[in-house]
Design an enzyme around this catalytic site. Structure first.
Site, PDB file in Angstrom:
ATOM      1  N   HIS A  13    -121.141  30.568  24.286  1.00 19.14           N
ATOM      2  CA  HIS A  13    -122.359  31.063  24.947  1.00 19.14           C
ATOM      3  C   HIS A  13    -123.213  29.955  25.544  1.00 19.14           C
ATOM      4  CE1 HIS A  13    -125.653  30.374  21.889  1.00 19.14           C
ATOM      5  NE2 HIS A  13    -124.614  30.199  21.111  1.00 19.14           N
ATOM      6  N   CYS A  35    -133.108  26.637  17.268  1.00 20.32           N
ATOM      7  CA  CYS A  35    -132.705  26.896  15.900  1.00 20.32           C
ATOM      8  C   CYS A  35    -133.850  26.639  14.926  1.00 20.32           C
ATOM      9  CB  CYS A  35    -131.507  26.040  15.549  1.00 20.32           C
ATOM     10  SG  CYS A  35    -130.219  26.183  16.782  1.00 20.32           S
ATOM     11  N   SER A  42    -118.815  25.690  22.243  1.00 23.97           N
ATOM     12  CA  SER A  42    -119.301  27.042  21.971  1.00 23.97           C
ATOM     13  C   SER A  42    -119.362  27.856  23.261  1.00 23.97           C
ATOM     14  CB  SER A  42    -120.702  26.970  21.347  1.00 23.97           C
ATOM     15  OG  SER A  42    -121.308  28.249  21.349  1.00 23.97           O
ATOM     16  N   THR A  83    -121.219  26.798  15.487  1.00 30.41           N
ATOM     17  CA  THR A  83    -121.639  26.528  14.111  1.00 30.41           C
ATOM     18  C   THR A  83    -120.444  26.534  13.164  1.00 30.41           C
ATOM     19  OG1 THR A  83    -123.822  27.456  14.518  1.00 30.41           O
ATOM     20  CG2 THR A  83    -123.078  27.400  12.228  1.00 30.41           C
ATOM     21  N   ASN A  87    -128.639  18.109  21.996  1.00 34.03           N
ATOM     22  CA  ASN A  87    -129.046  19.330  22.685  1.00 34.03           C
ATOM     23  C   ASN A  87    -130.546  19.411  22.948  1.00 34.03           C
ATOM     24  OD1 ASN A  87    -128.563  19.543  19.736  1.00 34.03           O
ATOM     25  ND2 ASN A  87    -129.710  21.447  19.954  1.00 34.03           N
TER      26      ASN A  87
HETATM   27  C1  LIG Z   1    -125.875  25.837  20.134  1.00 33.97           C
HETATM   28  C2  LIG Z   1    -125.300  24.636  19.484  1.00 33.97           C
HETATM   29  C3  LIG Z   1    -124.431  24.759  18.387  1.00 33.97           C
HETATM   30  C4  LIG Z   1    -124.121  26.083  17.748  1.00 33.97           C
HETATM   31  O1  LIG Z   1    -123.296  26.912  18.499  1.00 33.97           O
HETATM   32  P1  LIG Z   1    -123.323  28.498  18.179  1.00 33.97           P
HETATM   33  O2  LIG Z   1    -122.149  29.014  18.939  1.00 33.97           O
HETATM   34  O3  LIG Z   1    -124.643  28.997  18.684  1.00 33.97           O
HETATM   35  O4  LIG Z   1    -123.183  28.644  16.712  1.00 33.97           O
HETATM   36  C5  LIG Z   1    -123.903  23.621  17.837  1.00 33.97           C
HETATM   37  N1  LIG Z   1    -124.191  22.421  18.342  1.00 33.97           N
HETATM   38  C6  LIG Z   1    -125.004  22.252  19.396  1.00 33.97           C
HETATM   39  C7  LIG Z   1    -125.273  20.878  19.911  1.00 33.97           C
HETATM   40  C8  LIG Z   1    -125.603  23.359  19.994  1.00 33.97           C
HETATM   41  O5  LIG Z   1    -126.440  23.183  21.021  1.00 33.97           O
END
Ligand SMILES: *Cc1c(COP(=O)(O)O)cnc(C)c1O
Length: 397
Positions: free
Chosen positions: A209, A333, A207, A81, A159
């Site tokens: 995680h 989200c 990201s 994010t 996503n």
């Molecule tokens: C999960 C996700 C994010 C955000 O990442 P975080 O580390 O959770 O803030 C941004 N873009 C996409 C496409 C995601 O799936």
């Protein structure tokens, strides 16, 4: 620790890997020394500091090697994010007020939120149309560009529905006009090749995680020479571009996870695709009035997004959870907000189906037994909910 006794007696099944992933045991092992012994501040010159600075440097090399970047182009941030916000706002600030951004309506909330904010500050923001598969047409990007366009941001993989976007073509079109191109590659890494030079993008987000590293760590790739302002001001960390004492634990985990992916992702992806296709076949064969979203070919290997006619998505998700199967309804989200997802909205799913999006996102540990049990459970749960649904009972035709 959470109470696990409420789980299904036959074991829970996690099919929500696009929301988050488990920490790989090898990543956990790489992190452990930095939890227990190496607690120094990487900015310090003494040995405590140096050993952490070395861990951070190695992590940066591992990330750079995985995406084909130079180490000076890899910046650690606090999340995907944050990386998305930094890309949009950092470029906008460097370019000056009142310019133009182009993005798509199916971006992650981090990109959409940052663009909306720039809109409030007087920037013009264009949202591209997507087709029924959620694909952006590169020619539409070309038509959207104006002399004041500063940035185009289109995600590499959506996503929610897994559609792969033509980012390489979009980046080439941007560069013909001297426009910067950012891509959110969070849902792409580990499923398709993510190489910054091949894509040709100027900025790219990943990201931790979502790739079996801890939460609270992200990366923004910034191509050398790209005009961008820092987003977090303060100390001189991350070459003055992202202040704040580094999350050494997170970065080391991210680095290790990238090293593992570099060697293993192709094999993992092939296995996930086989299992995803098995899940898709099973569900489509057994359940009437169900639609598969996303592009038939240009779709990542780990996602199956369906909309189930005549029932309600929240009830479906909770019933599946009672049976020990964890999936997402819409995107994580937006959970709890009660709105139809922007992606589902944008791809124009008919109203009877729109209320029940279900996203299965497989991981590299997903097994065939889990897929087969999921198909059985899904069939039972949909049947049960339809039995009590007036929409289903009263449907015409
Ligand atoms: C999960 C996700 C994010 C955000 O990442 P975080 O580390 O959770 O803030 C941004 N873009 C996409 C496409 C995601 O799936």
């Amino acid at each position: 620790m959470p109470n696990r006794s409420k789980g299904s007696p036959v074991g829970r099944i996690y099919l929500d890997n696009n929301s988050t992933t488990s920490i790989d045991p090898r990543v956990a092992a790489a992190i452990e020394p930095y939890i227990r012994e190496a607690y120094g501040n990487p900015s310090n010159l003494h040995s405590y500091g140096r050993e952490c600075a070395e861990g951070l440097a190695e992590a940066r090399e591992q990330v750079a090697a995985f995406i084909g970047a130079d180490v000076e182009e890899v910046f650690f941030t606090g999340s995907g994010t944050e990386s998305d916000n930094w890309a949009v706002k950092g470029v906008a600030c460097a370019v000056g007020p009142g310019k133009h951004i182009v993005t798509s309506p199916i971006e992650h909330g981090a990109v959409l939120g940052a663009c909306r904010y720039m809109g409030e500050l007087g920037w013009k923001v264009s949202l591209l149309l997507v087709d029924g598969y959620g694909r952006v047409d590169p020619e539409a990007v070309r038509r959207a560009l104006t002399d004041s366009t500063a940035l185009v941001s289109v995600m590499l993989v959506n996503n929610e529905i897994g559609t792969i976007e033509p980012v390489r073509k979009i980046a080439a079109i941007c560069h013909e006009r001297g426009v910067l191109c950012h891509t959110d590659a969070v849902a792409a890494v580990g499923k398709i090749e993510v190489a910054v030079d091949d894509l040709g993008v100027d900025l790219l987000t990943i990201s931790g995680h979502k790739l079996h590293a801890p939460k609270g760590i992200g990366v923004l790739y910034v191509r050398r020479g790209t005009e961008i302002h820092p987003f977090i001001h303060g100390g001189h960390q991350e070459r003055g571009m992202r202040a704040g004492t580094e999350n050494v634990i997170g970065a080391v985990g991210m680095g290790k996870a990238c090293e593992l992916l570099r060697n293993e992702w192709r094999e993992d992806a092939a296995r996930m695709k086989q299992l995803r296709d098995r899940l898709e076949r099973g569900i489509v064969e057994r359940i009437a009035e169900i639609q598969v979203s996303g592009h038939p070919e240009n779709r990542v290997c780990n996602v199956l997004h369906v909309t189930v006619g005549y029932i309600e998505g929240e009830a479906l998700l909770l019933s599946l959870d009672l049976e020990g199967v964890a999936v997402a309804s819409g995107s994580a989200c937006s959970a709890g907000e009660g709105d139809a997802s922007a992606t589902v909205e944008a791809i124009g799913i008919s109203p009877l189906f729109r209320n029940s999006p279900v996203r299965f996102s497989l991981g590299r540990d997903t097994t065939e037994e889990e897929i087969d049990r999921t198909i059985d459970v899904f069939e039972q749960v949909v049947g049960r909910l339809r039995d009590i649904s007036p929409l289903w009972t009263n449907r015409s035709g």
